[in-house]
Design a protein around this motif. Sequence first.
Motif, PDB file in Angstrom:
ATOM      1  N   VAL A 110       0.839  -1.206   0.000  1.00 56.51           N
ATOM      2  CA  VAL A 110       0.000   0.000   0.000  1.00 56.51           C
ATOM      3  C   VAL A 110       0.873   1.255   0.000  1.00 56.51           C
ATOM      4  O   VAL A 110       0.623   2.203  -0.751  1.00 56.51           O
ATOM      5  CB  VAL A 110      -0.949  -0.002   1.215  1.00 56.51           C
ATOM      6  N   ASN A 135       2.265   1.835  -3.418  1.00 57.87           N
ATOM      7  CA  ASN A 135       1.260   2.416  -4.314  1.00 57.87           C
ATOM      8  C   ASN A 135       1.139   3.923  -4.102  1.00 57.87           C
ATOM      9  O   ASN A 135       1.044   4.693  -5.056  1.00 57.87           O
ATOM     10  CB  ASN A 135      -0.102   1.760  -4.081  1.00 57.87           C
ATOM     11  N   HIS A 136       1.170   4.356  -2.847  1.00 54.26           N
ATOM     12  CA  HIS A 136       1.051   5.785  -2.548  1.00 54.26           C
ATOM     13  C   HIS A 136       2.269   6.550  -3.061  1.00 54.26           C
ATOM     14  O   HIS A 136       2.139   7.664  -3.588  1.00 54.26           O
ATOM     15  CB  HIS A 136       0.886   5.986  -1.047  1.00 54.26           C
ATOM     16  N   GLU A 171      -4.176  -4.339  -3.371  1.00 55.32           N
ATOM     17  CA  GLU A 171      -4.468  -3.876  -2.015  1.00 55.32           C
ATOM     18  C   GLU A 171      -5.703  -4.594  -1.481  1.00 55.32           C
ATOM     19  O   GLU A 171      -6.710  -4.695  -2.186  1.00 55.32           O
ATOM     20  CB  GLU A 171      -4.716  -2.363  -1.987  1.00 55.32           C
ATOM     21  N   ARG A 193      -8.722  -4.308   0.806  1.00 51.96           N
ATOM     22  CA  ARG A 193      -9.462  -3.211   1.428  1.00 51.96           C
ATOM     23  C   ARG A 193      -9.635  -3.446   2.922  1.00 51.96           C
ATOM     24  O   ARG A 193      -9.857  -4.570   3.366  1.00 51.96           O
ATOM     25  CB  ARG A 193     -10.846  -3.077   0.782  1.00 51.96           C
TER      26      ARG A 193
END
Length: 404
Positions: free
Chosen positions: A174, A177-178, A210, A212
């Motif tokens: 995650v 990805n950011h 990802e 959730r």
Amino acid sequence: MNTTETAFSFTKTALDGIKPTDKRAWFRDSKTLGLSICVTPAGSKTFYVIRRVAGMGRKGNNEFIRLGVFPDMTVEQARVGARLKLKSLNAGESVRAAATARKEELTVGDLWGVWREERAVGPTPDRPIKRSWRKDQRLYDCHLKDRAKRRVSEITSTLAGKIFRDVTVVSGPVEANHVKRLARAMWNHAIKHHGLDLRNPWSTLKDNHEVRREEWIKPSQMPALFKAIDSVGNQDVADMVRLCLFTGARSGNVKAMRWDQLDLDTAIWTIPSSHHKNKLIHTIPVPPPALEILRQRVGVSRDWVFPAPTKAGHIGEIRKTWHAMLKAFAAELALPEIPDLHIHDLRHTTASWLVGQGVSLPMVGKLLGHTTTVTTARYAHLATDPVREALEKITAAMGRSGPV
């Protein structure tokens, strides 16, 4: 230049094996004309094209054109770069002009400075352009700042992929990805608004998968949550948290709630498009418990339902009080540790309860302000009671039908 120079065929293994000495050492690639690598006493290894230029004194002189740093630039990339550079030199390119242009090229640090000034914080730090600018700052400081002095052209798609994979391994999928999304946005902004003439190296990377978050307050936990909310000293924040839960609105919208957005007689809250994530006017019905809180807060401020305690504007940082709530919540439930609940999980809680009570997904999406049913579909698996009721009806009908 006092150097030790040796020629051999460059390979990754061979270059990895070069040990730094107390002086700069230069090595030439025997396979590619002009390609060399410089190894400093600190251990850095940088590819150069070395070209003897006529007209610079009786014997001519050498000019050094930097290509990139090993291993971020591979041997094959350096060979291709050297051949292209020599080809352009032979076509009459001015080496000094090229070197000057390269010195003026933007660095990664320059791109961040432009992004921070024009898209994140802006000229007025007290009223930043982007509410999540601190997150951008953290991502840059942790994962991109160590390459701040690199020229933008050195961040190839290969290097961008390496950075992305390294962050994935060290900080998780995650976080990676950011980082990728921030870097891609920085490059796109420079390309669109500052004439950066190159392809965005981050645009071809695919996001990591990802999972959730499914954190929400279960029915059996709700009494403990309300006791925790009642227990904190800052009841302004407590009221804000209660309204997040009762309306399903985003915490940012609740913090910035204004009296001119509310009609207490009709129990309607209208969020203007300029304040909504999807840039749409969003109307939320205010249920009786939320309406009672609002009526009690009439008069605390002319403009804001939740004014900031020490400055103009609305309430801001609430992390300290939120942590105190979670600590009290964990104590009420005798949990071994404080749960990983975010303020945004109150929105998920409201949506999950609605779905569990049989409210249709389109209706839930309308309350939450979703523009597509795909966003609301994450709650579909919670609608077990309506499915159970329908399943019981058809199985009973099957049993009554008898043999054919």
